[in-house]
Design a protein around this motif. Structure first.
Motif, mmCIF file in Angstrom:
data_model
loop_
_atom_site.group_PDB
_atom_site.id
_atom_site.type_symbol
_atom_site.label_atom_id
_atom_site.label_comp_id
_atom_site.label_asym_id
_atom_site.label_seq_id
_atom_site.Cartn_x
_atom_site.Cartn_y
_atom_site.Cartn_z
ATOM 1 N N LEU A 1 0.829 -1.205 0.000
ATOM 2 C CA LEU A 1 0.000 0.000 0.000
ATOM 3 C C LEU A 1 0.862 1.254 0.000
ATOM 4 C CD1 LEU A 1 -3.090 0.879 0.429
ATOM 5 C CD2 LEU A 1 -2.390 1.255 2.797
ATOM 6 N N SER A 2 0.519 2.196 -0.867
ATOM 7 C CA SER A 2 1.193 3.490 -0.890
ATOM 8 C C SER A 2 0.356 4.503 -0.129
ATOM 9 C CB SER A 2 1.389 3.959 -2.338
ATOM 10 O OG SER A 2 2.250 3.078 -3.035
ATOM 11 N N VAL A 3 1.009 5.301 0.698
ATOM 12 C CA VAL A 3 0.325 6.306 1.509
ATOM 13 C C VAL A 3 0.868 7.685 1.128
ATOM 14 C CG1 VAL A 3 -0.179 7.119 3.840
ATOM 15 C CG2 VAL A 3 0.038 4.662 3.400
ATOM 16 N N TYR A 4 -0.044 8.587 0.800
ATOM 17 C CA TYR A 4 0.328 9.950 0.442
ATOM 18 C C TYR A 4 -0.307 10.913 1.437
ATOM 19 C CZ TYR A 4 1.480 7.684 -3.958
ATOM 20 O OH TYR A 4 2.005 6.845 -4.896
ATOM 21 N N ILE A 5 0.478 11.856 1.923
ATOM 22 C CA ILE A 5 -0.034 12.887 2.827
ATOM 23 C C ILE A 5 0.065 14.220 2.096
ATOM 24 C CG2 ILE A 5 0.258 14.054 5.026
ATOM 25 C CD1 ILE A 5 1.525 11.496 6.094
ATOM 26 N N MET A 6 -1.084 14.858 1.902
ATOM 27 C CA MET A 6 -1.090 16.154 1.226
ATOM 28 C C MET A 6 -1.258 17.266 2.241
ATOM 29 S SD MET A 6 -4.804 16.066 -0.742
ATOM 30 C CE MET A 6 -4.723 17.783 -1.261
ATOM 31 N N TYR A 7 -0.415 18.302 2.125
ATOM 32 C CA TYR A 7 -0.519 19.423 3.044
ATOM 33 C C TYR A 7 -0.169 20.708 2.317
ATOM 34 C CZ TYR A 7 4.603 19.447 3.528
ATOM 35 O OH TYR A 7 5.949 19.528 3.288
ATOM 36 N N CYS A 8 -0.561 21.828 2.920
ATOM 37 C CA CYS A 8 -0.374 23.139 2.302
ATOM 38 C C CYS A 8 1.084 23.571 2.407
ATOM 39 C CB CYS A 8 -1.278 24.159 2.986
ATOM 40 S SG CYS A 8 -1.145 25.821 2.330
ATOM 41 N N GLN A 9 1.589 24.136 1.327
ATOM 42 C CA GLN A 9 2.989 24.532 1.288
ATOM 43 C C GLN A 9 3.202 25.954 1.787
ATOM 44 O OE1 GLN A 9 5.225 25.315 -2.534
ATOM 45 N NE2 GLN A 9 5.936 23.250 -2.099
ATOM 46 N N THR A 10 2.194 26.796 1.680
ATOM 47 C CA THR A 10 2.386 28.216 2.026
ATOM 48 C C THR A 10 1.294 28.683 2.977
ATOM 49 O OG1 THR A 10 1.214 28.874 0.012
ATOM 50 C CG2 THR A 10 3.598 28.743 -0.102
ATOM 51 N N PHE A 11 0.554 29.708 2.578
ATOM 52 C CA PHE A 11 -0.508 30.298 3.391
ATOM 53 C C PHE A 11 -0.006 30.739 4.766
ATOM 54 C CE2 PHE A 11 -3.256 27.508 0.681
ATOM 55 C CZ PHE A 11 -3.687 28.537 -0.112
ATOM 56 N N GLY A 12 1.165 31.391 4.803
ATOM 57 C CA GLY A 12 1.598 32.023 6.036
ATOM 58 C C GLY A 12 2.411 31.142 6.957
ATOM 59 N N CYS A 13 2.558 29.855 6.674
ATOM 60 C CA CYS A 13 3.382 29.015 7.533
ATOM 61 C C CYS A 13 4.683 28.707 6.816
ATOM 62 C CB CYS A 13 2.653 27.730 7.913
ATOM 63 S SG CYS A 13 2.292 26.642 6.529
ATOM 64 N N ASP A 14 5.738 28.602 7.579
ATOM 65 C CA ASP A 14 7.042 28.333 6.991
ATOM 66 C C ASP A 14 7.086 26.928 6.415
ATOM 67 O OD1 ASP A 14 10.026 27.157 7.618
ATOM 68 O OD2 ASP A 14 10.044 29.232 6.876
ATOM 69 N N THR A 15 7.489 26.819 5.171
ATOM 70 C CA THR A 15 7.458 25.528 4.481
ATOM 71 C C THR A 15 8.318 24.495 5.187
ATOM 72 O OG1 THR A 15 7.127 26.647 2.386
ATOM 73 C CG2 THR A 15 7.900 24.379 2.288
#
Length: 431
Positions: free
Chosen positions: A41-55
């Motif tokens: 099984l492959s697991v992918y976690i998607m999250y925001c890169q910007t919007f005011g938080c340090d990458t």
């Protein structure tokens, strides 16, 4: 069947905060560990890169949380971007590389409605996608399955829907095209009066091997979604000069019905005729013949899709006859171009099916004594048009390279199988 899990951690209030990420991710990975028994099984976690938080801080937070789950022995990959569309489409490409078509999406309840819109736009029915609700309360370990459920609190406003559509459009519009446009044009159809041509397979953004790159038809049974095909149409329209908002691709059914534009549109039809300025009509072809019809005198035009069944049913002459009856065209003024299609080098039928083509003219069939004779659809189409009253010099069929023999130029159902791409023949009257 290859499976994958997508954990949606895109909510901005959680990105970059270890105390928020870790409990949510722990519960998400519990679902992965307990409910997903597939070893690879492959697991992918998607999250925001910007919007005011340090990458870097956000990524470090995720990596810190993931160390707790190393014992699961899962292939876990972080995928991030400022755009949900860009992140999800990147994951789709990774899924397609692994031929994964069964996907479970784990996400907070308030994200479900938006994610459903993204999924409906970027995936087709080829994929089996289920949703599992991730509780946002760090003290609540109850994980609520939500596959197929509808929550009234999970609906979207019109403005939210517009933002999602804009996000998808902006991302797909930013992708680099694969190859340059190559449009085949007929020397018979006057360029001063009509915009027309036959597309080839280059110049679009479709990436799957049999769909790459200018696929111009979407079906629930294929992997290219409507949003990608719409972007390919938009790029083609910009390149050749027609309005993509007034574009009509006929609904082929391998018959001989013809739609007169302006009248009620039927559920399916293999011919379409019009005399409206600025409206582009098109016929698909991926071995079947896309035909274009023009009358420079009446400024009427048409398109037809002619497979072997449609050829025998006379869809080409049915389209001409509709132009004559509806717009007062004369057969001597109608100019017809046959687009790329499968040739007798590659197309065969059973001997029983080939009899009908032999009846039209023995020249339409090669090796008739064989159990699978070769059929020349283009020759049969020309013969039927000439018998119907179209002057031979008004028919152009030398553009018709064999689609199956030229994988660098054309899509082909015969060659590529069920997940095939489609080119089109298109035509409109200049404003």
């Amino acid at each position: 069947m290859t499976e994958a899990v997508l954990i949606d951690m895109f909510s901005t209030e959680n990105n970059g905060r270890k105390h928020s990420i870790e409990p949510l991710l722990r519960r998400a990975m519990t679902i992965v560990g307990e409910q997903c028994a597939v070893e690879d099984l492959s697991v992918y976690i998607m999250y925001c890169q910007t919007f005011g938080c340090d990458t870097n801080d956000a990524r470090d937070s995720f990596l810190h949380a993931l160390r707790c789950f190393q014992g699961l022995k899962r292939r876990i990959e972080l995928v991030s971007n400022a755009s949900v569309a860009a992140t999800l489409y990147t994951i789709k490409q990774k899924l397609d590389q692994k031929n994964a078509s069964v996907v479970k999406i784990i996400l907070p309840l308030q994200r479900k409605a938006a994610m459903q819109v993204y999924v409906n736009s970027l995936f087709t029915e080829v994929y089996t996608i289920g949703f599992e609700i991730l509780s946002m309360d760090s003290g609540d370990n109850n994980l609520q399955p939500s596959v197929g459920q509808h929550c009234e609190s999970d609906s979207l406003t019109g403005q939210q829907l517009d933002l999602i559509k804009s996000d998808i459009h902006m991302h797909l519009g930013s992708l680099r095209a694969n190859g340059e446009f190559t449009i085949l044009k007929s020397s018979l159809i006057p360029d001063t009066t009509f915009i027309h041509g036959f597309s080839t397979r280059t110049g679009g953004i479709s990436y799957l091997p049999n769909l790459e790159s200018l696929n111009l038809f979407s079906s629930p049974k294929r992997k290219d979604p409507e949003a990608v095909v719409a972007e390919n149409v938009r790029r083609l329209a910009k390149a050749v000069g027609f309005n993509p908002e007034r574009f009509h691709l006929l609904k082929a059914a391998h018959g001989n019905d013809v739609w007169i534009m302006g009248k009620t549109e039927p559920d399916s039809y293999d011919g379409i005729v019009a005399n409206q300025k600025g409206v582009t009509i098109a016929a698909p072809g991926a071995d079947c013949i896309p035909l274009l019809f023009s009358d420079p005198v009446k400024k009427a035009y048409g398109a037809a899709h002619s497979g072997w069944k449609g050829t025998l049913l006379g869809v080409a002459m049915a389209t001409v006859n509709a132009m004559v009856s509806e717009f007062g065209c004369s057969k001597k003024d109608v100019l017809i171009a046959l687009g790329p299609s499968i040739g007798p080098c590659c197309f065969t039928l059973s001997q029983e099916e080939a009899i009908a083509f032999h009846t039209i003219d023995p020249k339409c069939v090669q090796r008739f004594e064989s159990p699978t004779p070769s059929i020349d659809l283009r020759k049969a189409t020309r013969i039927l048009l000439e018998r119907g009253g179209i002057p031979g010099e008004n028919i152009q069929d030398h553009l018709t390279l064999c689609t199956s023999c030229h994988p660098d130029l054309f899509f082909s159902h015969h060659r590529d199988g069920p997940n095939f791409g489609t080119q089109i023949g298109f035509i409109s009257v200049r404003n």
